[in-house]
Write an enzyme that holds these catalytic residues in place. Structure first.
Site, PDB file in Angstrom:
ATOM      1  N   GLU A   1       5.031  -3.024  -9.709  1.00  0.00           N
ATOM      2  CA  GLU A   1       4.993  -2.328  -8.420  1.00  0.00           C
ATOM      3  C   GLU A   1       4.111  -3.059  -7.417  1.00  0.00           C
ATOM      4  OE1 GLU A   1       5.833   2.261  -9.819  1.00  0.00           O
ATOM      5  OE2 GLU A   1       3.760   1.580  -9.589  1.00  0.00           O
TER       6      GLU A   1
ATOM      7  N   ASP B   1       2.492  -1.139 -13.494  1.00  0.00           N
ATOM      8  CA  ASP B   1       1.733  -1.187 -12.243  1.00  0.00           C
ATOM      9  C   ASP B   1       1.818  -2.562 -11.589  1.00  0.00           C
ATOM     10  OD1 ASP B   1       0.999   1.413 -12.757  1.00  0.00           O
ATOM     11  OD2 ASP B   1      -1.029   0.924 -13.435  1.00  0.00           O
TER      12      ASP B   1
ATOM     13  N   ASP C   1       5.239   1.298  -5.303  1.00  0.00           N
ATOM     14  CA  ASP C   1       5.938   2.450  -5.872  1.00  0.00           C
ATOM     15  C   ASP C   1       6.910   3.026  -4.856  1.00  0.00           C
ATOM     16  OD1 ASP C   1       6.460   4.627  -7.705  1.00  0.00           O
ATOM     17  OD2 ASP C   1       5.153   5.856  -6.457  1.00  0.00           O
TER      18      ASP C   1
ATOM     19  N   GLU D   1      -0.093  -1.350  -5.641  1.00  0.00           N
ATOM     20  CA  GLU D   1       0.723  -0.529  -6.540  1.00  0.00           C
ATOM     21  C   GLU D   1       1.197   0.737  -5.840  1.00  0.00           C
ATOM     22  OE1 GLU D   1      -0.276   2.645  -9.966  1.00  0.00           O
ATOM     23  OE2 GLU D   1      -1.674   0.988  -9.646  1.00  0.00           O
TER      24      GLU D   1
END
Length: 239
Positions: free
Chosen positions: A126, A123, A54, A50
Site C-alpha cells: 500500500e 502495508d 489504501d 500506507e
C-alpha cells in the site's frame, strides 16, 4: 529485510524494474520501504504512505470491478472488493515482487513474525502504491494496480456470494445452529486497525480471520471455515 541500511542504487534499480515504474524522486521509494522500527524513521517511515495507498488501491480496484462486472449489484461488488484489497491479497503481491528483501527495519525486526509479518508485507504494498501515486499521478498508480489485480479480479473465486450469508445458511441446514462471531484482537494505529475474529459453529472446529475491518475479518473467517469443510473450493495460491 535490510536491517538499518538504505537501498543501494543497485537495489533500487532492480526493484524499479520489478515493479515496472521508475521514480523521479527516489526518496519516495525509500520511504515506502522504511518500517517504523528503523533508526531515525519516526518522520520518514511508510505509515502515512500506507494510509494514502489504501485509499488509492481501493479506488483503482473498485473502478476495475465496476467496469468488469456490469451485472453485479453493490453487495457482490463489495464482497469482491473486500477480498481483493485484504491484507492477504496485498501480502501475496508483496511476495510476487520479493518486497521483503528491500524493507528497511530496526533492531526489533525479530519481533515481526506470523500475522504481523503478513501485515507488514501488505502495508508495504500500500505504501508503494501511494509512493507511485505521489511521484507519477493516479494513472501510474492505476497501471501498477491493474498489472497485479486484473487477473485476481477476474478469477472464479471473486464470483462467490457473501461468505457470512453462505455460512449462515449452511450451518442452519447442517447443524440447526447459527454461526457465532467473536472479536479476539484489535491492533494497529487508529487509521489502519487490524481485527482478528473467530467464527464458531456447534459441532465443528472454529476458524479465524484478520482484516482491516471487523466485517472483513468476519468474512475471511467464514470463508476459511467454508473452504475447510469443503463447501467452497479452496482458492489457489495466486488468487
Amino acid at each position: 529485510m535490510m536491517k538499518g541500511r538504505s537501498l543501494s542504487a543497485e537495489d533500487r534499480a532492480r526493484l524499479e524494474t520489478a515493479i515496472g515504474y521508475q521514480f523521479a524522486e527516489k526518496e519516495r521509494l525509500d520511504r515506502a520501504l522504511t518500517h517504523s522500527s528503523a533508526r531515525n524513521a519516526r518522520a520518514s517511515n511508510y505509515q502515512r504512505l500506507e494510509f494514502l495507498g489504501d485509499r488509492v488501491l481501493g479506488l483503482c480496484v473498485a473502478e476495475l470491478l465496476f467496469q468488469t462486472f456490469l451485472d453485479a449489484n453493490e453487495g457482490e461488488l463489495s464482497v469482491r472488493l473486500n477480498q481483493l484489497v485484504s491484507a492477504e491479497s496485498c501480502a501475496r503481491v508483496a511476495d510476487e515482487l520479493s518486497l521483503h528483501e528491500y524493507i528497511r527495519t530496526g533492531s526489533d525486526v525479530k519481533k515481526i513474525t506470523g500475522k504481523h509479518m503478513m501485515n507488514v508485507r501488505a502495508d508495504v504494498v500500500e505504501s508503494l502504491i501511494a509512493a507511485i501515486y505521489l511521484d507519477g499521478g493516479l494513472e501510474a498508480a492505476r497501471r501498477f494496480v491493474l498489472r497485479h489485480w486484473t487477473d485476481r479480479a477476474a478469477s472464479a473465486d471473486g464470483a462467490r456470494r457473501d461468505a457470512k450469508t453462505e455460512l449462515q445458511e449452511w450451518a442452519h441446514a447442517k447443524f440447526g445452529a447459527a454461526p457465532r462471531y467473536r472479536t479476539d484482537d484489535r491492533s494497529g494505529p487508529d487509521h489502519d486497525p487490524r481485527f482478528t475474529v473467530t467464527v464458531e459453529v456447534d459441532g465443528i472446529a472454529p476458524e479465524t480471520g484478520t482484516d482491516r475491518s471487523k466485517r472483513g475479518a468476519e468474512q475471511i473467517a467464514a470463508m476459511r471455515l467454508l473452504e475447510r469443510e469443503g463447501v467452497w473450493q479452496k482458492r489457489s495460491a495466486g488468487n
